[in-house]
Enzyme design. Structure first.
Site, PDB file in Angstrom:
ATOM      1  CD  GLU A 299      24.012  63.030  44.874  1.00  0.00           C
ATOM      2  OE1 GLU A 299      23.538  64.045  45.398  1.00  0.00           O
ATOM      3  OE2 GLU A 299      23.309  62.202  44.258  1.00  0.00           O
ATOM      4  CG  ASP A 341      44.277  21.216  58.390  1.00  0.00           C
ATOM      5  OD1 ASP A 341      43.597  20.205  58.648  1.00  0.00           O
ATOM      6  OD2 ASP A 341      45.517  21.219  58.373  1.00  0.00           O
ATOM      7  CG  ASP A 603      48.276  28.227  58.953  1.00  0.00           C
ATOM      8  OD1 ASP A 603      48.357  27.269  58.149  1.00  0.00           O
ATOM      9  OD2 ASP A 603      48.252  28.079  60.192  1.00  0.00           O
ATOM     10  CG  ASP A 607      46.624  26.397  53.325  1.00  0.00           C
ATOM     11  OD1 ASP A 607      46.173  25.326  52.882  1.00  0.00           O
ATOM     12  OD2 ASP A 607      46.996  26.547  54.502  1.00  0.00           O
ATOM     13  CG  ASN A 696      19.885  64.666  45.801  1.00  0.00           C
ATOM     14  OD1 ASN A 696      19.333  63.587  45.954  1.00  0.00           O
ATOM     15  ND2 ASN A 696      21.166  64.771  45.454  1.00  0.00           N
ATOM     16  CG  ASP A 700      22.219  62.208  49.093  1.00  0.00           C
ATOM     17  OD1 ASP A 700      21.543  61.180  49.256  1.00  0.00           O
ATOM     18  OD2 ASP A 700      22.554  62.638  47.979  1.00  0.00           O
TER      19      ASP A 700
END
Length: 854
Positions: A299, A341, A603, A607, A696, A700
């Site tokens: 989780e 390029d 740029d 493109d 748990n 965690d």
């Protein structure tokens, strides 16, 4: 006057802006309480408070609260809270309270870490927030696009995104790409109209431009009609700005979630069925099964992922790389092919003028004089060649010339023309690619006079251009002719020209770029050059930096190839020349179909399609709006070293996410499997539901600092890819080792310690927490643990959690949690079991070390 202006503006705001869209310009400006000179800064700020920010989907208030509540929408959290309510109804107030407290702590930690990290990422994105050019307080200035308001006067030029719905006041050869709104692929021609006629539909109105479209050619000024969600296509524009398609990282997470879900469903159903068959308490069995599901479910994965990627984004920002979408970081690290390029990537992009030559190759001033006129008076996007031209000393009196008209550049003609006059004559001055300009020339200027451009003269000119190209230089051709007086000029007037000569430019290779390319190849990232330049220039530059130019492919050679053949060719080819934007797009898709993770660095406005299509679109801070909007990653400077640093940081972020996943699918899975198996032969549940939840949560909590961990050099030496099958295999190998030690602990507690139910729960709680938490130091590295130093925060949180778990049974909280004090000799067993367990996992890990290195 201010009060009257506010009243008028308010009235205009309350009315539908489109009722004014077709009104005469004077009436429209009056209704908007604006003028052709725009607004004052103070008035714009006041209107921003009235209309709100210019965003198709403005940030919702209370977003933090909504995010917090979303964590409670997790089905497992809801089941736990419902179960806690049932426990309280059955008078088990203590157990109910503990479950609620643990759930709340998990949710709060998850939320705080995720929210803070997301805010950090948002602040980075604000650094590349789009801007617009607005006329305020009598001068043009760049303002944040979100601050535009109705009544603002804006300027548009090639490459700009249209920042709001607007009515054109002036325009010149304006073409707008609005396919995203209308579905029409061809750019729409737009022009200012003083008195427009009735229009059937807004998108077809030639005098209106809309938010979400982009300028592909020409220039204009316009007055803003509507902003944000009030725009005509606000809902569509909002959908265009939604997060990009699912990345490989997100697809990998989804596959991992399916693996975990199948495992959870199997173990939970097995546990419930076994408990019912053995006649256990139904409520306790339900709580145990749900707690088991929580233990198996990672989780904290969304939080760990968000924090890891956000911290990676922050580190990348320090290395001058801005991340627009967090999920793109993994794809950035996974890239194995980068397309770009050559200009600005291999060369400095600081173009310098080498020579001005007449058609016969002799030096002469006329080409530079004409080029200066053309570059000085052109509008729209200026190229580096224009900057180099205008940087030359102004020896001639260009001030006597006045601009009359312009024929903007486009990618079909590959030339740009301006019409100028000096009171005596009117000239059409043309600048462009040599082939394109020569095609419309009939005469040439040798310096002694104008003569015919015959086959000999044309061949000499082409030889000059070819020789310059072989040296890696770029060449612009200049031509002119006198034109008659007329209202407008267009591409048809570019005929019968006089060739004035050529300008020769150099773009030096970046110092150290060859070494950078070797470093990229060493780390598994291969650069391919896609250039629109001629093959001679491309070959010269690429050979100079050590790229393979033996198989240089031209754009024309790609046309007859099918997609499959193009993919094979693209894999084998490093350098492409004379490729069009459409061909770049095809190469991107072909390499993706071959299984490569493709990055595209661009740029320019042309493109944008390739930036969209690539797995990772990469642009630079000074790129046009269209390119920056299409990109996932923005480089503060176009430097391969900066990009390389960013790729390494992306790989580090992915490596730390993988550590959490491998933890969750190995020792944690083993412990949960042991719990399910223990139900079959133990006379009581192996652990109480609240103890599972606490175990748990602590487990965690120890991993919250994984995002800060150091990463082995081996992890960043090659692109990292998702492989759920490998994760599953790792789980099936390491998980049983964990279960083996759990069952050993069961036997020791029952046989050697003759443990009661409470002592059994306590002993296994401590053993499972210690082993599954400390194994992180083994799993986090592909090397032996003592050679790979973990980060200090990770060491502190891990040891603190283990120490807390060992001391907890001796605290006043123990009775509330169902714990009892442990005998001293148990900790001797715990030490031996933990050390041998870590050694066995290390041995197993070395056997499958390739899983950690892929």
């Amino acid at each position: 006057m201010p009060g009257q202006q506010e009243a008028v503006a308010g009235e205009a705001a309350s009315a539908a802006p489109w009722s004014l869209a077709h009104a005469p310009v004077e009436a429209l400006l009056a209704a908007l309480a604006s003028t052709p000179d725009g607004l004052t800064g103070a008035e714009a700020a006041r209107r921003l408070g009235v209309y709100g920010p210019n965003q198709p989907a403005p940030r919702q208030r209370g977003a933090g609260i909504v995010a917090l509540l979303s964590f409670f929408a997790n089905p497992l959290v809801l089941i736990l809270l419902l179960s806690a309510g049932v426990s309280a109804f059955l008078h088990d107030v203590v157990g109910s309270t503990i479950i609620v407290v643990i759930v709340l702590l998990s949710v709060v930690v998850n939320f705080l870490q995720s929210y803070r990290s997301q805010r950090a990422a948002d602040r980075l994105r604000e650094e590349v927030a789009p801007t617009a050019t607005a006329l305020r307080d009598g001068h043009w200035s760049e303002v944040a696009r979100r601050t535009l308001v109705p009544g603002d006067v804006i300027r548009l030029s090639t490459g700009d995104q249209v920042p709001a719905d607007a009515r054109l006041l002036e325009s010149h050869d304006l073409h707008v790409q609005q396919a995203a709104l209308t579905g029409e692929s061809a750019p729409a021609e737009k022009q200012a109209v003083a008195q427009p006629g009735p229009q059937a539909e807004l998108a077809g109105a030639e005098h209106l431009v809309f938010l979400g479209t982009s300028v592909v050619a020409g220039t204009a000024t316009a007055v803003v009609l509507a902003t944000g969600r009030a725009t005509a296509f606000g809902d569509i524009a909002a959908s265009l700005r939604e997060r990009p398609p699912e990345t490989e990282f997100e697809r990998g997470l989804a596959g991992f979630a399916q693996l975990i879900m199948r495992t959870v469903v199997f173990l939970v159903l097995f546990t419930l069925l076994a408990s019912v068959v053995l006649g256990r308490n139904p409520l306790e069995s339900l709580l145990f099964a749900v707690a088991l599901a929580v233990g198996l479910t990672p989780e904290f994965l969304p939080m760990i992922t968000t924090v890891t990627l956000a911290q990676g984004a922050v580190r990348m920002a320090r290395r001058r790389v801005i991340v627009k979408h967090l999920a793109a970081i993994e794809d950035f690290g996974s890239m194995n092919v980068l397309l770009s390029d050559k200009t600005g990537t291999l060369t400095t992009a600081q173009t310098v003028l080498e020579a001005a030559l007449r058609p016969d190759g002799a030096a002469g001033p006329e080409p530079l004089r004409l080029a200066r006129l053309n570059s000085r008076f052109q509008t729209g996007l200026r190229s580096p060649l224009d900057d180099a031209i205008l940087a030359q000393p102004d020896a001639d009196a260009d001030a006597t010339w006045r601009k009359v008209d312009e024929v903007p550049f486009d990618f079909e003609r590959r030339r740009l023309s301006v019409v100028v006059e000096d009171g005596r004559r009117r000239l059409l001055v043309v600048k462009g690619a040599p082939e394109s300009v020569l095609a419309v020339c009939r005469h040439c200027d040798s310096g002694a006079g104008v003569g015919e451009l015959d086959a000999v003269a044309q061949a000499r000119a082409l030889e000059l251009v070819e020789a310059a190209g072989n040296r890696g230089s770029r060449v612009l051709a200049l031509a002119w002719r006198e034109v008659p007086v007329q209202a407008r000029y267009g591409a048809a007037d570019e005929a019968g020209l006089v060739l004035a000569g050529f300008l020769v430019f150099a773009d030096p290779v970046i110092a150290g770029v060859a070494e950078t390319l070797r470093a990229l190849r060493r780390d598994g990232l291969h650069l391919k050059i896609l250039s629109g330049d001629n093959e001679r220039v491309v070959r010269h530059v690429c050979a100079e930096v050590g790229l393979d130019v033996h198989r240089l492919v031209l754009g024309a050679q790609l046309e007859p190839l099918g997609d499959a053949a193009l993919g094979v060719l693209a894999e084998r080819t490093t350098v492409f020349a004379r490729v069009s934007p459409a061909q770049k797009h095809r190469i991107v898709l072909a390499l993706k179909r071959r299984g490569h993770v493709v990055g595209f660095l661009g740029d320019g406005i042309n493109d944008a399609p390739s930036l969209h299509a690539a797995d990772v679109g990469i642009s630079v801070m000074n790129a046009v709006d269209v390119a920056k909007d299409a990109a996932d990653i923005i480089l503060r400077e176009r430097d391969l070293r900066v990009l390389h640093d960013g790729v390494i940081e992306g790989r580090k972020a992915f490596a730390n996410v993988m550590k959490y996943l491998l933890m969750g699918t190995s020792s944690n899975f083993g412990n949960m499997f042991s719990m399910a198996g223990g139900v079959l032969f133990l006379p009581f549940l192996p652990m109480l539901s609240m103890q599972i939840l606490l175990n748990n949560f602590l487990y965690d909590l120890a991993q919250v600092t994984i995002p800060t961990d150091n990463v082995d050099a081996a992890w960043v030496r090659r692109p990292q890819r998702w492989n759920v099958r490998q994760i599953r295999n790792f789980m099936l190998l390491i998980g049983p080792i964990s279960s083996l030690y759990d069952f050993l602990t069961f036997w020791v507690l029952l046989r050697l310690f003759d443990a009661s139910e409470a002592l059994f729960h306590t002993g296994w709680f401590v053993e499972s927490l210690a082993t599954q938490t400390l194994v992180l130091f083994v799993i986090r590295t592909g090397d032996v643990p003592w050679r790979s130093r973990p980060s200090l925060p990770l060491v502190l949180t891990t040891l603190a959690v283990v120490a807390f778990g060992c001391l907890l049974p001796a605290t006043p909280l123990a009775p509330l949690l169902g714990f009892v004090p442990l005998p001293g000799r148990f900790f001797v067993f715990l030490l031996v079991a933990t050390l041998t367990y870590l050694a066995l996992v290390e041995w197993a890990k070395r056997r499958v070390s390739t899983l950690l290195r892929r």
